[in-house]
Design an enzyme around this catalytic site. Structure first.
Site, mmCIF file in Angstrom:
data_model
loop_
_atom_site.group_PDB
_atom_site.id
_atom_site.type_symbol
_atom_site.label_atom_id
_atom_site.label_comp_id
_atom_site.label_asym_id
_atom_site.label_seq_id
_atom_site.Cartn_x
_atom_site.Cartn_y
_atom_site.Cartn_z
ATOM 1 N N TYR A 143 0.818 -1.214 0.000
ATOM 2 C CA TYR A 143 0.000 0.000 0.000
ATOM 3 C C TYR A 143 0.854 1.266 0.000
ATOM 4 O O TYR A 143 0.390 2.332 -0.403
ATOM 5 C CB TYR A 143 -0.944 0.032 1.219
ATOM 6 C CG TYR A 143 -2.014 -1.059 1.221
ATOM 7 C CD1 TYR A 143 -2.055 -2.042 0.242
ATOM 8 C CD2 TYR A 143 -2.976 -1.101 2.204
ATOM 9 C CE1 TYR A 143 -3.017 -3.030 0.247
ATOM 10 C CE2 TYR A 143 -3.960 -2.090 2.216
ATOM 11 C CZ TYR A 143 -3.969 -3.054 1.235
ATOM 12 O OH TYR A 143 -4.932 -4.031 1.248
ATOM 13 N N LYS A 197 3.542 -15.561 3.718
ATOM 14 C CA LYS A 197 3.420 -16.255 2.435
ATOM 15 C C LYS A 197 4.848 -16.513 1.943
ATOM 16 O O LYS A 197 5.240 -16.106 0.841
ATOM 17 C CB LYS A 197 2.619 -15.357 1.458
ATOM 18 C CG LYS A 197 2.274 -16.000 0.132
ATOM 19 C CD LYS A 197 1.134 -16.981 0.209
ATOM 20 C CE LYS A 197 0.902 -17.647 -1.133
ATOM 21 N NZ LYS A 197 0.001 -18.798 -1.067
ATOM 22 N N ASP A 242 -3.074 -18.032 3.180
ATOM 23 C CA ASP A 242 -4.235 -18.682 2.545
ATOM 24 C C ASP A 242 -4.846 -19.719 3.481
ATOM 25 O O ASP A 242 -6.070 -19.824 3.618
ATOM 26 C CB ASP A 242 -3.872 -19.280 1.170
ATOM 27 C CG ASP A 242 -2.463 -19.835 1.085
ATOM 28 O OD1 ASP A 242 -1.697 -19.671 2.048
ATOM 29 O OD2 ASP A 242 -2.118 -20.453 0.061
ATOM 30 N N ASP A 270 -5.421 -6.372 6.178
ATOM 31 C CA ASP A 270 -6.609 -5.712 5.651
ATOM 32 C C ASP A 270 -7.668 -6.766 5.323
ATOM 33 O O ASP A 270 -8.837 -6.678 5.718
ATOM 34 C CB ASP A 270 -6.205 -4.933 4.381
ATOM 35 C CG ASP A 270 -7.295 -4.019 3.870
ATOM 36 O OD1 ASP A 270 -8.335 -3.911 4.524
ATOM 37 O OD2 ASP A 270 -7.108 -3.422 2.788
ATOM 38 N N ASP A 276 -11.163 -8.224 7.743
ATOM 39 C CA ASP A 276 -12.553 -8.176 7.250
ATOM 40 C C ASP A 276 -13.193 -9.553 7.351
ATOM 41 O O ASP A 276 -14.388 -9.689 7.642
ATOM 42 C CB ASP A 276 -12.614 -7.700 5.793
ATOM 43 C CG ASP A 276 -13.010 -6.226 5.693
ATOM 44 O OD1 ASP A 276 -12.596 -5.456 6.582
ATOM 45 O OD2 ASP A 276 -13.730 -5.850 4.746
#
Ligand code: NAD
Length: 369
Positions: free
Chosen positions: A146, A196, A228, A252, A256
């Site tokens: 980001y 990851k 994942d 992020d 959620d």
């Protein structure tokens, strides 16, 4: 009388509606505890762009600079409405990321909490929820994809291309991992490190630094998990998690999902902490689909106030009271529409009714010494 200056960034969509409820509660907290909250509303986000031609106006920066803490409502517009604002001034790029950068609020705390008694709000089966959900997601907030360099253009083959870099240096990674370990020490001493590393070099460096920082916290058990797989386990076995630490974009997305397993993003407050300044905001967006209807769940905003009381003002007991007050409203059979379907036996309440009920629960509690 002790005075705290608080900058109020109402934001867009449901932001102003849920901010009203937060202010209601802050005024009550101030009155009960004989302190003064100096509250200053200041424009931020898409509304600021339309009002003053900037998503993060200089006047807002000044109010935030001078504040002891910042309380921010969600910002943003619907996909179509966003197109009315130039890409670089759109609320996240033009206001949210600059706010985070300005105060280096690198440590984002996102509690994912649902006591057993409120398990009926979750889409998960009771046997999956067990004793309830109680996870602290710690998300790095000022690095990674980001905040990395961005480039768009036409490549040698004449095709439009984009290049966005995922950047971290070791100090940034060390800082957030320390927050993860410190938080684990205060809780169950188990830290899920989400990464990851089978694909991303950034995760390889992240994990190297994790091993170094871990030496200072030998009491903490680290559980390594690919991002994942973590997404799956959040649905299949959320009870295994206590503290989870991860880089910006993973946090992020997974946070959620945290809101999803609770039953609504409306149950997701957060704290964004920097070395000198902190700001507090719901984890969710501006929910344009329900804006202006007095049906948004203000728990996320009032929960952000509770986090502000604890993290910025050391009012730990009053913060606990506030959490308790919100839980009690739900435990008495009330629900906002995001959490329950009509006919499910709950008493459906509006945004403002939730705020009023929380206020009356809090009023009935003893004031901390
Ligand atoms: P969203 O989080 O606004 O909404 C997703 C769903 O959750 C919607 O159905 C919405 O009604 C529901 N929801 C969210 N908060 C709720 C609440 N308090 N009570 C009841 N229901 C609630 O996500 P989106 O629709 O993808 O994004 C809308 C805008 O918000 C976009 O412009 C996006 O960029 C922005 N956004 C801002 C932030 C922020 O300010 N930090 C974070 C995420 C998204």
């Amino acid at each position: 009388m002790k005075t705290y200056k608080i900058a109020l960034l109402d934001g867009d969509g449901i932001g102003p509606e849920i901010m009203v409820e937060a202010v209601k509660i802050m005024k009550l907290v101030a009155e009960r505890n004989h302190i003064n909250f100096e509250l200053t509303h200041t424009p931020f986000g898409a509304s600021a762009w339309f009002q003053c031609g900037s998503s993060f106006p200089d006047a807002t920066k000044l109010v935030c600079d001078e504040a002891d803490a910042i309380l921010k409502g969600p910002i943003g517009l619907s996909h179509e409405e966003s197109k009315k604002i130039p890409v670089d001034q759109q609320p996240e790029r033009g206001a949210l990321l600059p706010l985070r950068r300005r105060y280096n609020t690198y440590a984002n705390f996102r509690p994912v909490f649902l006591p057993k008694g409120l398990a009926h709000f979750s889409p998960l089966k009771p046997e999956i929820i067990g004793d309830g959900i109680d996870i602290m997601i710690i998300r790095e907030l000022v690095g990674g994809l980001y905040f990395g360099k961005k480039e768009t253009g036409i490549n040698a083959a004449g095709k439009r291309y984009v290049n966005e870099m995922l950047e971290y240096d070791e100090d940034q990674i060390r800082a957030i991992l320390k927050v993860g370990f410190e938080t684990a020490m205060k809780r169950k001493k188990v830290l899920h490190n989400i990464h990851k590393s089978n694909v991303l070099k950034s995760s390889v460096l992240w994990n190297e630094i994790l091993d170094e920082v871990h030496k200072d916290y030998p009491q903490v058990k680290v559980v390594q998990m690919l991002v994942d797989a973590a997404a799956t386990y959040l649905c299949l076995n959320p009870g295994q998690f206590d503290v989870m630490v991860m880089e910006n974009m993973f946090g992020d997305i997974l946070s959620d999902q945290g809101g999803g397993i609770l039953g609504s993003l409306g149950l997701m407050p957060s704290a964004c902490i920097g070395p000198d300044k902190a700001y507090y905001e719901p984890s969710h967006g501006s929910a344009p689909d329900i804006a202006g209807k007095n049906i948004a769940n203000p728990y996320s905003m009032i929960g952000s106030v509770a986090m502000m009381l604890e993290y910025s003002f050391g009012m730990d007991q009053e913060a606990k009271n506030l959490w308790q007050a919100m839980q009690s409203v739900f435990a008495k059979g009330f629900s906002t529409p995001d959490l329950s379907k009509p006919g499910s036996g709950v008493k459906m309440i509006s945004t403002s009714e939730f705020g009023d009920l929380v206020a009356s629960e809090l009023r009935a509690m003893p004031v901390p010494n």
